[in-house]
Design an enzyme around this catalytic site. Structure first.
Site, PDB file in Angstrom:
ATOM      1  N   LYS A 110      53.135  57.889  40.057  1.00 26.91           N
ATOM      2  CA  LYS A 110      53.580  58.457  41.332  1.00 26.91           C
ATOM      3  C   LYS A 110      54.895  57.822  41.774  1.00 26.91           C
ATOM      4  O   LYS A 110      55.782  58.503  42.279  1.00 26.91           O
ATOM      5  CB  LYS A 110      52.497  58.291  42.400  1.00 26.91           C
ATOM      6  CG  LYS A 110      51.355  59.280  42.207  1.00 26.91           C
ATOM      7  CD  LYS A 110      50.200  59.018  43.149  1.00 26.91           C
ATOM      8  CE  LYS A 110      49.057  59.976  42.892  1.00 26.91           C
ATOM      9  NZ  LYS A 110      47.815  59.551  43.542  1.00 26.91           N
ATOM     10  N   LYS A 189      51.398  67.384  32.943  1.00 25.10           N
ATOM     11  CA  LYS A 189      50.093  67.606  33.580  1.00 25.10           C
ATOM     12  C   LYS A 189      50.276  68.517  34.790  1.00 25.10           C
ATOM     13  O   LYS A 189      51.205  68.308  35.578  1.00 25.10           O
ATOM     14  CB  LYS A 189      49.515  66.256  34.051  1.00 25.10           C
ATOM     15  CG  LYS A 189      48.306  66.389  34.990  1.00 25.10           C
ATOM     16  CD  LYS A 189      47.868  65.048  35.533  1.00 25.10           C
ATOM     17  CE  LYS A 189      47.559  65.026  37.009  1.00 25.10           C
ATOM     18  NZ  LYS A 189      46.426  65.550  37.609  1.00 25.10           N
ATOM     19  N   LYS A 192      49.653  69.126  41.815  1.00 27.96           N
ATOM     20  CA  LYS A 192      50.269  69.558  43.074  1.00 27.96           C
ATOM     21  C   LYS A 192      51.555  68.791  43.320  1.00 27.96           C
ATOM     22  O   LYS A 192      52.488  69.295  43.917  1.00 27.96           O
ATOM     23  CB  LYS A 192      49.317  69.290  44.234  1.00 27.96           C
ATOM     24  CG  LYS A 192      48.072  70.096  44.188  1.00 27.96           C
ATOM     25  CD  LYS A 192      47.146  69.682  45.333  1.00 27.96           C
ATOM     26  CE  LYS A 192      45.710  69.759  44.925  1.00 27.96           C
ATOM     27  NZ  LYS A 192      45.070  68.439  44.779  1.00 27.96           N
TER      28      LYS A 192
HETATM   29  P1  ADP Z   1      46.614  66.972  41.807  1.00 23.23           P
HETATM   30  O1  ADP Z   1      47.039  66.083  40.665  1.00 23.23           O
HETATM   31  O2  ADP Z   1      47.019  68.370  41.589  1.00 23.23           O
HETATM   32  O3  ADP Z   1      47.032  66.441  43.150  1.00 23.23           O
HETATM   33  P2  ADP Z   1      44.014  65.986  42.485  1.00 23.23           P
HETATM   34  O4  ADP Z   1      44.514  64.602  42.221  1.00 23.23           O
HETATM   35  O5  ADP Z   1      43.694  66.349  43.892  1.00 23.23           O
HETATM   36  O6  ADP Z   1      45.039  67.011  41.839  1.00 23.23           O
HETATM   37  O7  ADP Z   1      42.760  66.238  41.582  1.00 23.23           O
HETATM   38  C1  ADP Z   1      41.557  66.854  41.988  1.00 23.23           C
HETATM   39  C2  ADP Z   1      40.632  66.981  40.807  1.00 23.23           C
HETATM   40  O8  ADP Z   1      41.173  67.915  39.877  1.00 23.23           O
HETATM   41  C3  ADP Z   1      40.440  65.677  40.041  1.00 23.23           C
HETATM   42  O9  ADP Z   1      39.113  65.587  39.582  1.00 23.23           O
HETATM   43  C4  ADP Z   1      41.374  65.789  38.898  1.00 23.23           C
HETATM   44  O10 ADP Z   1      40.966  65.045  37.779  1.00 23.23           O
HETATM   45  C5  ADP Z   1      41.329  67.277  38.611  1.00 23.23           C
HETATM   46  N1  ADP Z   1      42.614  67.695  38.048  1.00 23.23           N
HETATM   47  C6  ADP Z   1      43.813  67.632  38.647  1.00 23.23           C
HETATM   48  N2  ADP Z   1      44.786  68.080  37.849  1.00 23.23           N
HETATM   49  C7  ADP Z   1      44.173  68.423  36.694  1.00 23.23           C
HETATM   50  C8  ADP Z   1      44.631  68.949  35.463  1.00 23.23           C
HETATM   51  N3  ADP Z   1      45.918  69.206  35.272  1.00 23.23           N
HETATM   52  N4  ADP Z   1      43.729  69.172  34.483  1.00 23.23           N
HETATM   53  C9  ADP Z   1      42.414  68.913  34.680  1.00 23.23           C
HETATM   54  N5  ADP Z   1      41.910  68.423  35.820  1.00 23.23           N
HETATM   55  C10 ADP Z   1      42.766  68.176  36.820  1.00 23.23           C
END
Ligand code: ADP
Ligand code: TRP
Length: 321
Positions: A110, A189, A192
């Site tokens: 981050k 990856k 958001k």
């Molecule tokens: P982001 O990275 O989009 O902010 P979050 O950190 O809120 O997402 O993640 C919420 C859930 O979704 C977590 O369990 C995370 O492991 C899963 N997740 C987020 N991005 C991915 C991805 N690219 N592939 C698979 N699972 C994901």
């Protein structure tokens, strides 16, 4: 089995969130004690616009309910409606080595992406440990990217139990080995925080545009292509059966495949898979008061579950006198 997981309301939820976390969580509500929540305290580490955070919280709630999360079966709430979790975070801060937090990949990533290295960002995994331990969670379904956070939560629980006697259940991560980290339209990856997402409930035109911008190589139509090196193939595979995936891989290898055709197919698959949920979401959206009532009732249930653990912890560390 007591199962818990949370999601940040830091932007529109995307297909990575869906396959990595939301789909398995919703499936678990049938036969388990399910705790599902929107982690708005966590999102504060990246969102500094209050209106955006509040709106994102409602959107995330809508998404979950539209996709089938049943608030009569699961406990569904917003993290900050049980503010006791911050008290447990403070308590856990005192058994958490700074070195453990500095080694977090997520923290380092981050910062590399330009997010300010605030104390909140560093302490993010401690708040997450508090989320998990406050409810004595046994299993935590998350995407692969959260594995290290789960290990930190386990380390903290083990250390606390060692210092103060058996208190917390040691949680297990549940990571679906069949769902690799979903990649975004740029091949990193999907997240958001990287603006590379395909949202579950994007408007039709936005969805078409997003899919059109999935990066592919520039090999000529006629040449054979390697599906295993293609991000578009990885994304569309999420929506295909094993047999359909093998057929598409074959089309790649034979040559003559147009990426634009695969993109059209991907649009159709996403549009259809979430079609029913989209209709339900539109209906729910017109009644925000009902959504708030659901979340507030969920928070009451969650608090009732949390308080006995917090009382026990306060006693053990000497806050009760
Ligand atoms: P982001 O990275 O989009 O902010 P979050 O950190 O809120 O997402 O993640 C919420 C859930 O979704 C977590 O369990 C995370 O492991 C899963 N997740 C987020 N991005 C991915 C991805 N690219 N592939 C698979 N699972 C994901
Ligand atoms: N850190 C998790 C993520 O970004 C979200 C989260 C916060 C969480 N608290 C949690 C996940 C507790 C599982 C359990 O995805």
């Amino acid at each position: 089995m007591r199962i818990l997981s949370g999601i940040q309301p830091s932007g529109s939820l995307h297909i990575g969130n869906y396959f990595g976390m939301m789909k398995p969580m919703i499936a678990y509500q049938e036969e388990n004690e399910l705790y599902c929540f929107i982690v708005n305290y966590h999102a504060m580490t990246s969102v500094t616009d209050g209106e955006q955070l509040a709106a994102g919280t409602m959107e995330a709630a809508l998404d979950f309910l539209a996709l089938g999360l049943d608030p009569n079966r699961a406990i569904f709430w917003v993290q900050s409606d049980v503010p006791e979790v911050t008290e447990l975070t403070w308590i856990l801060n005192n058994v958490t080595p700074v070195g453990l937090l500095l080694r977090s990949h997520s923290y380092k990533d981050k910062i590399a992406q330009g997010i300010a290295p605030s104390h909140g960002l560093l302490s993010y995994p401690v708040l997450m440990a508090a989320d998990i331990l406050l409810y004595q969670s046994e299993k935590v379904p998350v995407g692969q990217d959260q594995q290290q956070h789960l290990e930190i939560a386990r380390d903290i629980a083990i250390k606390f139990n060692h210092l103060f006697g058996e208190t917390f259940v040691i949680p297990e991560a549940e990571i679906n080995a069949n769902i690799p980290t979903v990649l975004g339209i740029d091949g990193r990856k999907m997240s958001k925080s990287y603006s590379n997402t395909i949202e579950i409930f994007a408007e039709e035109e936005v969805l078409r545009r997003k899919i059109a911008s999935i990066v592919t190589d520039s090999s000529p139509v006629a040449s054979p292509k390697d599906p295993d090196k293609c991000n578009l193939f990885a994304i569309i595979s999420l929506f295909l059966s094993e047999e359909e995936r093998a057929q598409l891989a074959d089309r790649y290898r034979r040559g003559g495949l147009r990426y634009s055709d695969v993109k059209k197919e991907l649009f159709g698959l996403i549009w259809d898979l979430f079609g029913e949920a989209r209709k339900k979401r539109d209906k729910l959206k017109s009644n925000p008061a009902q959504i708030r009532d659901i979340l507030k009732a969920g928070a009451e249930k969650a608090r009732r579950k949390a308080l006995p653990t917090l009382e026990m912890v306060r006693e053990k560390v000497g806050l009760a006198y």
